[in-house]
Every structure is written in C-alpha cells, then in structure tokens.
Design a protein around this motif. Structure first.
Motif, PDB file in Angstrom:
ATOM      1  N   GLN A   1     103.367  84.598   6.056  1.00  0.00           N
ATOM      2  CA  GLN A   1     102.402  83.345   5.248  1.00  0.00           C
ATOM      3  C   GLN A   1     102.952  82.083   5.705  1.00  0.00           C
ATOM      4  O   GLN A   1     101.889  81.255   6.189  1.00  0.00           O
ATOM      5  N   ILE A   2     104.005  81.839   6.044  1.00  0.00           N
ATOM      6  CA  ILE A   2     104.434  80.659   6.211  1.00  0.00           C
ATOM      7  C   ILE A   2     104.075  80.327   7.859  1.00  0.00           C
ATOM      8  O   ILE A   2     103.587  79.171   8.142  1.00  0.00           O
ATOM      9  N   THR A   3     104.219  81.198   8.784  1.00  0.00           N
ATOM     10  CA  THR A   3     103.953  80.806  10.235  1.00  0.00           C
ATOM     11  C   THR A   3     102.547  80.939  10.514  1.00  0.00           C
ATOM     12  O   THR A   3     101.887  80.089  11.137  1.00  0.00           O
ATOM     13  N   SER A   4     101.707  81.681   9.624  1.00  0.00           N
ATOM     14  CA  SER A   4     100.313  81.828   9.804  1.00  0.00           C
ATOM     15  C   SER A   4      99.577  80.603   9.211  1.00  0.00           C
ATOM     16  O   SER A   4      98.325  80.529   9.053  1.00  0.00           O
ATOM     17  N   GLY A   5     100.077  80.116   8.106  1.00  0.00           N
ATOM     18  CA  GLY A   5      99.584  79.157   7.196  1.00  0.00           C
ATOM     19  C   GLY A   5      98.640  79.668   5.962  1.00  0.00           C
ATOM     20  O   GLY A   5      97.798  78.992   5.705  1.00  0.00           O
ATOM     21  N   ALA A   6      98.948  80.878   5.788  1.00  0.00           N
ATOM     22  CA  ALA A   6      97.870  81.570   4.976  1.00  0.00           C
ATOM     23  C   ALA A   6      97.883  81.040   3.603  1.00  0.00           C
ATOM     24  O   ALA A   6      98.944  80.864   3.082  1.00  0.00           O
ATOM     25  N   GLY A   7      96.711  80.766   2.954  1.00  0.00           N
ATOM     26  CA  GLY A   7      96.642  80.380   1.805  1.00  0.00           C
ATOM     27  C   GLY A   7      96.726  78.526   1.713  1.00  0.00           C
ATOM     28  O   GLY A   7      96.478  77.973   0.919  1.00  0.00           O
ATOM     29  N   GLU A   8      96.863  78.091   3.025  1.00  0.00           N
ATOM     30  CA  GLU A   8      96.928  76.401   3.048  1.00  0.00           C
ATOM     31  C   GLU A   8      95.636  76.086   3.614  1.00  0.00           C
ATOM     32  O   GLU A   8      94.769  76.864   3.972  1.00  0.00           O
ATOM     33  N   GLU A   9      95.296  74.822   2.897  1.00  0.00           N
ATOM     34  CA  GLU A   9      94.229  74.008   3.276  1.00  0.00           C
ATOM     35  C   GLU A   9      94.478  72.628   3.465  1.00  0.00           C
ATOM     36  O   GLU A   9      94.747  71.860   2.448  1.00  0.00           O
ATOM     37  N   PRO A  10      94.422  72.332   5.021  1.00  0.00           N
ATOM     38  CA  PRO A  10      94.286  72.915   6.046  1.00  0.00           C
ATOM     39  C   PRO A  10      95.552  73.877   6.306  1.00  0.00           C
ATOM     40  O   PRO A  10      96.383  73.723   5.963  1.00  0.00           O
ATOM     41  N   SER A  11      95.081  74.944   7.430  1.00  0.00           N
ATOM     42  CA  SER A  11      96.077  75.661   7.491  1.00  0.00           C
ATOM     43  C   SER A  11      96.916  75.367   8.621  1.00  0.00           C
ATOM     44  O   SER A  11      96.686  74.660   9.703  1.00  0.00           O
ATOM     45  N   HIS A  12      98.327  75.523   8.555  1.00  0.00           N
ATOM     46  CA  HIS A  12      99.320  74.846   9.491  1.00  0.00           C
ATOM     47  C   HIS A  12      99.965  75.937  10.233  1.00  0.00           C
ATOM     48  O   HIS A  12     100.677  76.859   9.302  1.00  0.00           O
ATOM     49  N   HIS A  13      99.823  76.186  11.507  1.00  0.00           N
ATOM     50  CA  HIS A  13     100.650  77.354  12.206  1.00  0.00           C
ATOM     51  C   HIS A  13     102.076  76.744  12.419  1.00  0.00           C
ATOM     52  O   HIS A  13     102.246  75.448  12.679  1.00  0.00           O
ATOM     53  N   ARG A  14     103.110  77.511  12.403  1.00  0.00           N
ATOM     54  CA  ARG A  14     104.636  77.360  12.741  1.00  0.00           C
ATOM     55  C   ARG A  14     105.384  78.353  13.381  1.00  0.00           C
ATOM     56  O   ARG A  14     104.996  79.517  13.248  1.00  0.00           O
ATOM     57  N   VAL A  15     106.364  77.904  14.284  1.00  0.00           N
ATOM     58  CA  VAL A  15     107.396  78.596  14.943  1.00  0.00           C
ATOM     59  C   VAL A  15     108.475  78.615  14.043  1.00  0.00           C
ATOM     60  O   VAL A  15     109.218  77.742  13.735  1.00  0.00           O
TER      61      VAL A  15
ATOM     62  N   THR B   1     105.664  90.956  40.424  1.00  0.00           N
ATOM     63  CA  THR B   1     105.634  91.150  39.138  1.00  0.00           C
ATOM     64  C   THR B   1     104.538  90.596  38.196  1.00  0.00           C
ATOM     65  O   THR B   1     104.295  89.321  38.497  1.00  0.00           O
ATOM     66  N   LEU B   2     103.903  91.222  37.339  1.00  0.00           N
ATOM     67  CA  LEU B   2     102.926  90.744  36.520  1.00  0.00           C
ATOM     68  C   LEU B   2     103.352  90.787  34.992  1.00  0.00           C
ATOM     69  O   LEU B   2     103.652  91.995  34.601  1.00  0.00           O
ATOM     70  N   ARG B   3     103.692  89.647  34.411  1.00  0.00           N
ATOM     71  CA  ARG B   3     103.897  89.661  33.040  1.00  0.00           C
ATOM     72  C   ARG B   3     102.980  88.954  32.143  1.00  0.00           C
ATOM     73  O   ARG B   3     102.370  88.108  32.411  1.00  0.00           O
ATOM     74  N   VAL B   4     102.433  89.911  30.871  1.00  0.00           N
ATOM     75  CA  VAL B   4     101.319  89.525  30.144  1.00  0.00           C
ATOM     76  C   VAL B   4     101.866  89.349  28.742  1.00  0.00           C
ATOM     77  O   VAL B   4     102.697  90.295  28.390  1.00  0.00           O
ATOM     78  N   THR B   5     101.793  88.386  27.987  1.00  0.00           N
ATOM     79  CA  THR B   5     102.049  88.248  26.389  1.00  0.00           C
ATOM     80  C   THR B   5     100.941  87.596  25.705  1.00  0.00           C
ATOM     81  O   THR B   5     100.244  86.590  26.208  1.00  0.00           O
ATOM     82  N   LEU B   6     100.396  88.328  24.768  1.00  0.00           N
ATOM     83  CA  LEU B   6      99.376  87.782  23.826  1.00  0.00           C
ATOM     84  C   LEU B   6      99.984  87.626  22.539  1.00  0.00           C
ATOM     85  O   LEU B   6     100.621  88.411  21.795  1.00  0.00           O
ATOM     86  N   SER B   7     100.004  86.191  22.249  1.00  0.00           N
ATOM     87  CA  SER B   7     100.832  85.822  20.944  1.00  0.00           C
ATOM     88  C   SER B   7      99.601  85.211  19.758  1.00  0.00           C
ATOM     89  O   SER B   7      98.862  84.555  20.255  1.00  0.00           O
ATOM     90  N   TYR B   8      99.735  85.889  18.776  1.00  0.00           N
ATOM     91  CA  TYR B   8      98.793  85.304  17.678  1.00  0.00           C
ATOM     92  C   TYR B   8      99.541  85.619  16.483  1.00  0.00           C
ATOM     93  O   TYR B   8     100.700  86.069  16.339  1.00  0.00           O
ATOM     94  N   PHE B   9      98.890  84.937  15.175  1.00  0.00           N
ATOM     95  CA  PHE B   9      99.414  85.123  13.959  1.00  0.00           C
ATOM     96  C   PHE B   9      98.606  85.673  12.885  1.00  0.00           C
ATOM     97  O   PHE B   9      97.461  85.719  12.954  1.00  0.00           O
ATOM     98  N   ILE B  10      99.347  86.894  12.279  1.00  0.00           N
ATOM     99  CA  ILE B  10      98.490  87.766  11.226  1.00  0.00           C
ATOM    100  C   ILE B  10      98.860  87.002  10.123  1.00  0.00           C
ATOM    101  O   ILE B  10      99.724  86.239   9.786  1.00  0.00           O
TER     102      ILE B  10
END
Length: 854
Positions: A426-440, A693-702
């Motif tokens: 929840q903290i990292t995705s900002g779930a339930g916040e208005e506005p939502s803040h994403h965090r590392v 070498t090919l490296r692929v990273t997909l990063s998102y927050f649930i």
C-alpha cells in the motif's frame, strides 16, 4: 562492468507512445472433479447441513434467552477431498443482494495429491437454504447442466459439490490462518484481527463494542493503529482464545485471526574499533550535499546524529519518531550503523581514500522501534505507514528511498502476504491516498540468527525462509552474499579459522525463498554484501572485523567505527544506490528507480560457478529459478544503475496503461502496448557474430487486497489489482504475425516461438510479482530481429470485486497503471550501440510527431 576506457553516459529515454492494441487475454483451465455417486453424495451433504441447521436453531434459542440480537450467523468449515480443489467462490451468494453467504478465508494442508483445501464461510441465520437448494439441484437429474448444444454435461453445481468432503460448524479454528498452532484457551497473546469490510454493516464498530464488554485490549481507533484494505480492516487485539470464542458477535465480524509478532532488527555483536582520528580526516575531505538533496529514509531504531559523519547529513528536523516521547536516539545500536552504510557504503572506502569525497545524498531517520514498548502491542503494520508519512510532511518535495531492516521472526510465511507486507505494498503504490504517491522502499530479507557449531552454509540458509514483511511485491527485498573471504586478524583464533561462506556465496546471515510456495513471487530481488563468519577447527563460528563491513557506531564517543553485517547491512547498501539514482535522474518515476536497482543487478561468475549453471543453456530454467531463490537477480551494480556506456546502453520507456474497460459489474481486458524499439539494426546486421545480451525489466506497483482467499487461484479473489507482463518478439517472427497474435489475446504462454536464450522464459516470468525481468543472450545477428516488445495486462481484483457507488473504490477498474519498461543492449565488442540507439530514438519520435501533425 568494463568501463575504464568508456565515458559514463546518461540512460536514454524513449518518449514516443507505444501502439495500443485491443487485447482480450485467454481463459483459464477447468477444475478437476472428484468422481461421485450423485445420490449418495447428495444424501451425505443434506445430513451435514441438517446438523448445521440444528446448530442454528439452538443458537437462536440461546440468544433470545440472553436478549441478544437475532441478526447473527455461523461459521462453517468446508473441506475438500485430498488433491481436489474447492470451487470456493461458488460457496458465496450475490454480494449485491445483501445478507450474504461470505467466503471468509482459505487454508490448505498437505501438498500435491494430498493437498486439502479448507474454506471458512459466514452463513447468516436464515440463509442456509441457499446451500440446501444447491444440493437439491445437484440431486435432481431434471436440473442437470447443459452446454450450448443442449447436451448434458453433469449434475448442477457438481463443480462445487463433488469435491466437498465435509461441511461443519466451526469457530476459532476456522478463522485461524496463521502458520503457528492456535493458542491454548487461556493463553494471553496479541492477535491480528482481520475484520470484514463489506456492504452489510459496520463490523469494526460491532467488534470494538463487544471487545470492550469482554475487556479485550484494543487499540485506539486511529490510523496509527489501524490498517485498511479493500476487503479488511486489521487491528491488533490482546486477549485469550477463550474470550474470543465466548462471543459469537465478535466471531461474526472476522474473516481471519493471526498472531501478531514483534519485529526484530537482527542485531550482531559489535566489537569496538578505535579509529577516531580517521573520522576527523575524512570529514575534512567530504563535500556535503544541499539540504534538498535526495535522501535515504531509515525506518529503524533511531540514529544518534551526534556522530561526526552523520550530523552533517541528518538534520534535527529530519530525525523523528512515531512515539509520543519524541526520543529519536538509537536505543538498539542498529539505526546508526545503518546510517553510515546508507550514506557512505563500507567505511573502508571513505577511510582508505585520500581523494575529495562528493556526498550527493542525505539521510532521514524515523524511529519505529522503542526500547520500552513491547512490539506485540503496536500494530507495526500501521505504524510503518505513519513513519513513511512523517518525512513527507516535513520535506514533501525531496526524493527519497525508504530503507527498512526490520523483520518479524516466526513460522515460514511461504511467501503468503501478511498485513505488514500488504501495508508495504500500500505504501509503495499509494493505495487509498488522494493524490496517490508512489514510493521506493527496500526491505531486508531477514537474518539467520543461530550459527551453532558446524553450521552448514549455504544448506541451512536455503532451509531458512525469508521473513515477514520481505514478501511484499512492490518493495525490493534484499538478501546478502559475500566477497569477504580473507581473515586478516592476528592471533590463535584467526590462525585456526577459515571463512565459512565461499567467495560470491550466500552470506551465512542471509535467508532465502527455497521453502516458499512455488506459485508466489521469488525472493530476494537482489543481494548486496552482508559479511561472512569464520569457521574454527572446533566447529565454532567466530566474528572477525575483516569479514564484516565497517560503519558508524551508535556509541560514537568510545567506538566511532564499528563492524556491521547481515541483511541489514546489505539493505542499507541497496538504499544508498537508490538515492544516488534519484540524484542523477530526479525526473524518473519511482517505478523506474526501483526497476533500475534490480535491472542493474548481475549474477557474478562465482555464483554461476557454485551453481554449475549456464543460465542461457536450453533446459536450465528450473536451475535459474533455484539460483534466484538465493541471489535474486544478483548483485546491484552502481555503475550500471547510474550510467550507460557506448557499447552497453539502457533505454527507458515510462508510460501508463488502462488495463480494463466496461462497467463495474462487467469488466473486460482493454489493451496491450506494442513497442517498436530503437534498434541499431544495420549495426547488428553488419556485425552479426558478436555475443550480445538483451535485458528487459518491467516495473510497476500493484495495489494489494490481502487475505487468505487470495492465496489460491480463483476467478474472483486476487492479491493484486492488476498484473502486467511483457512478451518479446522472437527473432524468427514477423512483426505482423506478432501484432496479430497480440490482438487475438495470446500472452505468450504455450507460444510456438520458443527461444532458449532467455534465462527464465515466458512460463517462469509468469511467477513474477510487480517486477518482471528476464535476460537473453545470443548473437548480434539474432538481436537485430528482436526489435519489438509488448506489455500486456492480466486480471486482478480490480476486475472482479464489485464496489457499490458510494464506496471509495467504485470504478477503480478504469484507473490507469503506471509502468516503466527498461531495456539494455550490451556487448563486449567495441560497437557504437549508444549513438545508434540515440539516433533511432530521434527517428521514431520525429515520425510520431509527423503522424500527429498530419
């Protein structure tokens, strides 16, 4: 990273919008059914439900005699046949109609053919007829199910009823979802109450009223002590099982009961190191950062900021506590050495240097651990959220990486989400916040604390599971490896000892996910240096300073520099790199900063040699997964995280996708994104035989929706609101065919184009959480034909949970999901990849601008 003769270049950004393609996904497989004699099984189920009906009548009479409300329900425990899963969502009734039968939780016992599923359901008084009607329809051949052709496919409700072994009234045991054995009746402990949150009534108010009557110890009704999730409210309550079981009105409010556990800082013995004069010399060489520079925010035991190396980085305004006594000092001698590593890394680098030291990030400290308040009484899940919000209220515009080396020792979570790990999500995705803040946020994997004689490293580490809350999907979980294998001390003990762990092996302190469920995301995500132990000839394991990192001491007046180790040290080192990424790229999404930390990680040659593994050889994906359960994606490389090189180039595309469409009660998948990548095609075709070498990273927050109902696969209950995955084109595949397959809803599972060059491949990538990564190795000639990649969604709880119009989550399925797609092209050959990719990006973006103008 071979960079001595190459300038460090900024990573490239691909700003052109991807092609949005309508996407419908693919369906699920069928549930296996137990073979039954319909008549006998229907008769058995009726007899089970008749016992339940009698229990309802007896309960109603006793409640009337006690002048209690007639609005109540009973908890039933529904148990499957071994090896046959329950169609548990079919036990519920339509949530829109009110007074529903509700699935409370799921538990499992055994594995494989012996796996038994147990479902706890809440049945309101008067609603048992719903289950009886299902049995009647099952028994009646006139009501058999038919397919579209009108052909009979079997008894009605057979998918649900065939696999049921027993149905019975239950109470506390059916609500207990903790891996530990339930407490005895009169044992006083601290419980986690998972209170139901639905459209029916205010269950929390009912619980608090009844708890007060029973003298249960309940927290204040404040955000500090309460966690709110989409389907649950979680609080910590002190009392006994007998008290809880005495009140049906309390049991009716709950979905689950778990044990509340204290958190641990994983302390080690810190021997004194007297090097005060080095501190003074180092301070004179340091160029200190500005007040608004990015920071590592330590969620820990406080920091003694009087230390000469700490005070210039940690202002009194940035040193805070969640406790009312306002004491921000380090009462555990843990937060202060964490601060030194988070600021400078191993202090040997600073102390042994004679050069000017450019310190580009700061520190913040939030004290979450108190020396006098028992941790069981505090809801550290909710307090962690309070700790995160505190520095943001003081310096809202500062970029920061949160660093938490606190874990809760206890039974193996098996990777299942807890209230604490869900709070981190929840903290990292900002779930339930208005506005939502994403965090590392980076979190330690937890430590092995008992190194008895003849400790078997790494075997015993592989049997020591990662601790709560490091199973959080959005946080970066950090384990420890070691390259400290030289004992430099003098004396008999040092002479009789050798390093316990091998070079590049798992640190003796680190935990792993070898004992986790195979279907949850793998941990740790990365590893950093965590130190080593000695192994004496008598089997003991002495500590040597030369096998540990050096950092700032809490008792700085007598021990300014102290040894420090374990996953705490590793986590501080990882957070330091994250803050440096923020300083270099302040405009990046948090998803990108988090993604770059993991994207930069590499398995060392030593790790691969210990495992005897070539990750790109055909048939090795299971061995790669096993490697990752100890090391994740490897050791973070700060240079790779911060910079590209002429022949090793990283491209970043930050975007958002709307995964769903439709009305809230008829949600469908919406679209996938197709990228034409800025490929140096001609360069690779002219030089086709170099290893690349090919490296692929997909990063998102649930956004999480925890509870044991999400622990088993189902159409309805999911932990994550949405899943995102990527699918690369095969070198032999035509782009038009790739596009057509995406439009038809193919995600890549069971695809006809298989490429063994990928370390994980499509099936293993499906196990990822909210960070998906894979690495391919082959030739530049093949890589020239791999210039397309798709990002596609899969359904989560946003698609299945139906919230009424006045609910804060109504219409959540129409929200976009931010993501960062990070792609690196690398070769050891002297090829000008960076300049070619940079030119290709300009061409793509100018083409897009022209198309928009026209």
């Amino acid at each position: 990273m071979a960079d001595d003769n190459h300038p460090h270049l900024s990573h490239l950004r691909l700003s052109a919008a991807p092609e949005a393609i309508e996407y419908q996904g693919q369906g699920r497989g069928k549930t296996q059914r137990f073979s039954r004699d319909r008549d006998l099984h229907a008769q058995f189920l009726r007899s089970e439900l008749e016992k339940v009906e009698k229990a309802f009548e007896e309960t109603d009479v006793s409640r009337k005699e006690a002048n209690l409300s007639s609005e109540f329900g009973l908890i039933l425990n529904v148990v499957s046949e071994p090896g046959y899963p329950l169609a548990f969502t079919s036990l519920e009734t339509d949530q829109k109609k009110g007074n529903n039968i509700v699935l409370l939780n799921l538990r499992t016992e055994g594995e494989g053919e012996n796996k038994v599923t147990k479902a706890a359901i809440f049945v309101p008084y008067g609603k048992l007829t719903t289950l009886l009607n299902k049995v009647d329809a099952y028994a009646d051949p006139e009501k058999d199910s038919k397919n579209k052709k009108g052909e009979i496919t079997g008894p009605r409700n057979a998918k649900l009823l065939d696999n049921i072994a027993t149905i019975a009234v239950a109470a506390f045991d059916a609500l207990w979802t903790d891996p530990e054995t339930p407490p005895t009746e009169d044992e006083h402990i601290w419980f986690e109450f998972w209170i139901r949150r639905d459209n029916e009534k205010d269950w929390e108010h009912q619980l608090r009223s009844e708890a007060e009557r029973l003298n249960l110890e309940t927290p204040e009704d404040t955000p500090r002590h309460t966690l709110i999730f989409p389907d649950h409210i979680v609080i910590v309550v002190g009392g006994s099982r007998r008290q809880i079981e005495s009140s049906l009105d309390i049991l009716n409010t709950l979905s689950e009961i778990r044990k509340a556990r204290p958190c641990s800082v994983g302390l080690t013995d810190l021997s004194a190191v007297e090097q005060e004069e080095w501190i003074d010399e180092a301070v004179d060489r340091i160029e200190w950062p500005e007040q608004n520079a990015p920071a590592v925010c330590l969620l820990d035991s406080g920091v003694n900021r009087g230390h000469a190396l700490v005070e210039p980085l940690l202002s009194s305004e940035d040193s805070n506590t969640v406790f009312s006594d306002e004491d921000t000092s380090d009462g555990h001698s843990h937060g202060t050495p964490m601060a030194g590593l988070a600021a400078f890394g191993d202090l040997r680098q600073l102390m042994l240097s004679t050069e000017t030291w450019n310190q580009i990030h700061r520190l913040e400290s939030i004290r979450l651990i108190h020396t006098t308040i028992p941790t069981e009484r505090e809801n550290y899940r909710a307090i962690t959220k309070q700790g995160v919000y505190t520095p943001e209220s003081i310096a809202p515009d500062r970029r920061r990486v949160y660093c938490m080396a606190l874990t809760a020792p206890g039974p193996n979570t098996e990777g299942n989400p807890s209230s604490w790990s869900a709070a981190l999500d929840q903290i990292t995705s900002g779930a339930g916040e208005e506005p939502s803040h994403h965090r590392v946020l980076v979190v330690s994997a937890g430590n092995v604390r008992d190194h008895s004689n003849y400790f078997d490293c790494p075997k015993e580490n592989e049997q020591s599971p990662i601790e709560d809350p490091a199973q959080a999907w959005n946080a970066i979980s950090v384990g420890a490896f070691t390259q400290k294998t030289s004992i430099t001390e003098e004396g008999d003990e040092a002479f009789r000892s050798v390093p316990l762990a091998r070079q590049d092996g798992v640190s003796p302190f680190s935990r792993t996910s070898h004992n986790w469920r195979p279907d949850w995301p793998i941990g740790p995500d990365v590893v950093m240096e965590g130190g080593n132990l000695g192994r004496a000839d008598d089997g003991s394991h002495p500590h040597f300073d030369s096998l540990q990192l050096l950092s700032t001491g809490a008792d700085f007046r007598t021990r300014a520099i102290v040894p420090f180790n374990a996953t705490s040290a590793a986590t501080a080192l990882a957070a330091r790199v994250g803050a440096r990424i923020w300083e270099r790229y302040p405009e990046f999404f948090p998803e990108t900063v988090r993604g770059l930390l993991v994207h930069s990680a590499r398995w060392t040659d030593g790790m691969l040699n210990i495992a005897g593994l070539d990750p790109h050889a055909s048939g090795n994906t299971n061995l790669v997964e096993n490697l990752m359960r100890s090391y994740g994606f490897g050791v973070i490389d700060e240079n790779r995280a911060l910079s590209s090189l002429a022949n090793q180039t990283t491209v970043i595309a930050e975007n958002s996708i709307q995964p769903y469409k439709g009305k809230y009660d008829d949600v469908k998948l919406n679209q996938c994104h197709l990228y034409e990548l800025p490929w140096p095609i001609q360069l690779f075709q002219d030089n086709p035989d170099h290893e690349a070498t090919l490296r692929v990273t997909l990063s998102y927050f649930i956004e999480p929706n925890p509870g044991s109902r999400a622990w088993e696969k189902s159409q309805k209950y999911h932990y994550s609101n949405c899943l995102l995955r990527f699918r690369p084109i095969h070198s032999d595949q035509d782009p038009s065919d790739f596009r057509a397959r995406l439009h038809a809803g193919e995600s890549g599972n069971g695809e006809s184009y298989i490429d063994s060059g990928w370390a994980l491949g499509g099936n293993k990538r499906r196990k990822a959480g909210s960070l998906v990564q894979d690495v391919w190795k082959g030739t530049t000639g093949k890589l020239a034909e791999m210039g397309h990649i798709a990002v596609f969604p899969a359904k989560g709880w946003w698609a299945y949970r139906k919230f009424r119009e006045d609910h804060e989550l109504h219409g959540c399925h129409l929200s976009p999901v931010l993501y960062s797609l990070i792609i690196s092209l690398e070769t050891e050959a002297e090829l000008p990849i960076y300049s070619e990719v940079e030119t290709a990006i300009s061409t793509i973006e100018s083409t897009v601008e022209t198309e928009i103008a026209n």
